[in-house]
Design an enzyme around this catalytic site. Structure first.
Site, PDB file in Angstrom:
ATOM      1  N   ARG A 129      -1.277   2.483   1.849  1.00  0.00           N
ATOM      2  CA  ARG A 129      -1.256   1.803   0.549  1.00  0.00           C
ATOM      3  C   ARG A 129      -2.648   1.306   0.126  1.00  0.00           C
ATOM      4  NH1 ARG A 129       2.330   4.434   1.026  1.00  0.00           N
ATOM      5  NH2 ARG A 129       4.561   3.996   0.853  1.00  0.00           N
ATOM      6  N   SER A 139       7.751  -2.690  -4.817  1.00  0.00           N
ATOM      7  CA  SER A 139       7.639  -3.333  -3.505  1.00  0.00           C
ATOM      8  C   SER A 139       6.550  -4.396  -3.537  1.00  0.00           C
ATOM      9  CB  SER A 139       7.322  -2.299  -2.425  1.00  0.00           C
ATOM     10  OG  SER A 139       8.389  -1.387  -2.282  1.00  0.00           O
ATOM     11  N   GLU A 158       1.384  -6.107  -1.543  1.00  0.00           N
ATOM     12  CA  GLU A 158       1.175  -4.743  -2.031  1.00  0.00           C
ATOM     13  C   GLU A 158       0.928  -4.765  -3.537  1.00  0.00           C
ATOM     14  OE1 GLU A 158       3.744  -0.614  -2.310  1.00  0.00           O
ATOM     15  OE2 GLU A 158       3.727  -1.704  -0.410  1.00  0.00           O
TER      16      GLU A 158
END
Length: 310
Positions: free
Chosen positions: A179, A228, A298
């Site tokens: 990520r 998320s 995130e």
């Protein structure tokens, strides 16, 4: 909150500008959470040449940030000083396939990349069908789902640096990790090329349907959310840690941890950015106290914080 209007000076320094430059433009409508303050200036370039021209004339002391469709973003209530650049589909949203290569502009939705590949009977990009966001965001954070990530399919990406110079970055240049991309954060991605694999149209469609069904079943896709919230720690799942810490359904002001999937925060009605960010930090504190694991955001949080959560 509003900022001094810098757009007259910018326009005077850029007489050949073709894109749209607006002062004190609200950003909340441009994000999935529907919260946050304004951009001191919001620029929507007409195309790559216009973007390069703008960057080459933008004073170095003026802060600059590029956003996409705001699906993975919290804009704080005080807004953003400087210039926010937003690439629009009209100039940056093209997708097409040529042989086994899929080209996509940075403003193209990830879902559209999967659809373009499928129409060309190319597999390997089905995972994009379930990712809410644009190609630019996928490049910046190595977006992934269902066991695959952007790094697994990317050939190269085109970007412009802070001075307006065009660059092409190969897969290795992106320095991908979970990520994250280690590429210069000042770069603005404008397009990318992906490699697909010839596959049966029925098999491709079946994978895409599976991705969509899972998302509809497990995620609050009809809420004002940002996807998320926290990265999965190594060998663990963020949602399991959040659930074990008793945070499912937890509220701060108008923000709530989703009952459906507790790694999603939602704006139930009138949340502020401060509500959402404070809720996220509360979740992190409770997870750390319960498991000893410190969750990492995130979702990107940008701008000036001005109001405490209610």
């Amino acid at each position: 909150m509003s900022f001094p209007d810098i757009t007259p000076d910018l326009k005077a320094a850029m007489p050949s500008l073709r894109g749209r430059l607006l002062g004190n433009e609200p950003l909340a409508p441009l994000t999935w959470f529907r919260v946050g303050g304004p951009a001191q200036a919001l620029f929507t370039p007409a195309d790559e040449d216009d973007l390069g021209y703008f960057l080459s004339r933008l004073p170095t002391e003026v802060p600059m940030l590029c956003i996409g469709v705001g699906s993975n973003l919290i804009v704080r209530d005080g807004g953003l000083p400087g210039v926010v650049i937003r690439l629009a589909p009209r100039g940056f949203g093209d997708t097409r396939a040529d042989g086994e290569i899929v080209y996509a502009g940075a403003a193209a939705l990830d879902k559209r990349v999967a659809e373009t590949a499928a129409a060309a009977k190319l597999g390997g990009l089905e995972f994009y069908f379930g990712i809410p966001g644009t190609v630019g965001g996928a490049l910046r954070m190595n977006a992934g789902a269902n066991g695959r990530e952007t790094k697994d399919a990317l050939i190269d990406a085109t970007a412009f640096d802070r001075s307006g110079n065009r660059r092409v970055l190969g897969n290795a240049d992106m320095q991908f990790s979970y990520r994250h991309s280690g590429a210069d954060p000042a770069l603005i991605f404008t397009s990318a090329r992906f490699r697909g694999t010839p596959a049966s149209p029925d098999a491709i469609r079946a994978k895409m349907n599976e991705v969509q069904a899972h998302r509809e079943l497990a995620q609050p896709v009809r809420e004002k959310t940002g996807g998320s919230t926290f990265k999965n720690p190594p060998d663990n799942s963020a949602w399991k840690l959040i659930d074990a810490a008793g945070c499912r359904g937890l509220r701060v002001g108008g923000a709530q941890v989703s009952e459906m999937h507790c790694n999603f925060l939602i704006n139930t009605s009138d949340a502020t950015a401060a509500d959402i960010e404070t809720l996220g930090e509360t979740v992190r504190e409770r997870v750390k106290a319960q498991s000893g694991i410190e969750l990492q955001w995130e979702i990107k949080r940008i701008g000036v914080a001005v109001d405490a959560a209610r």
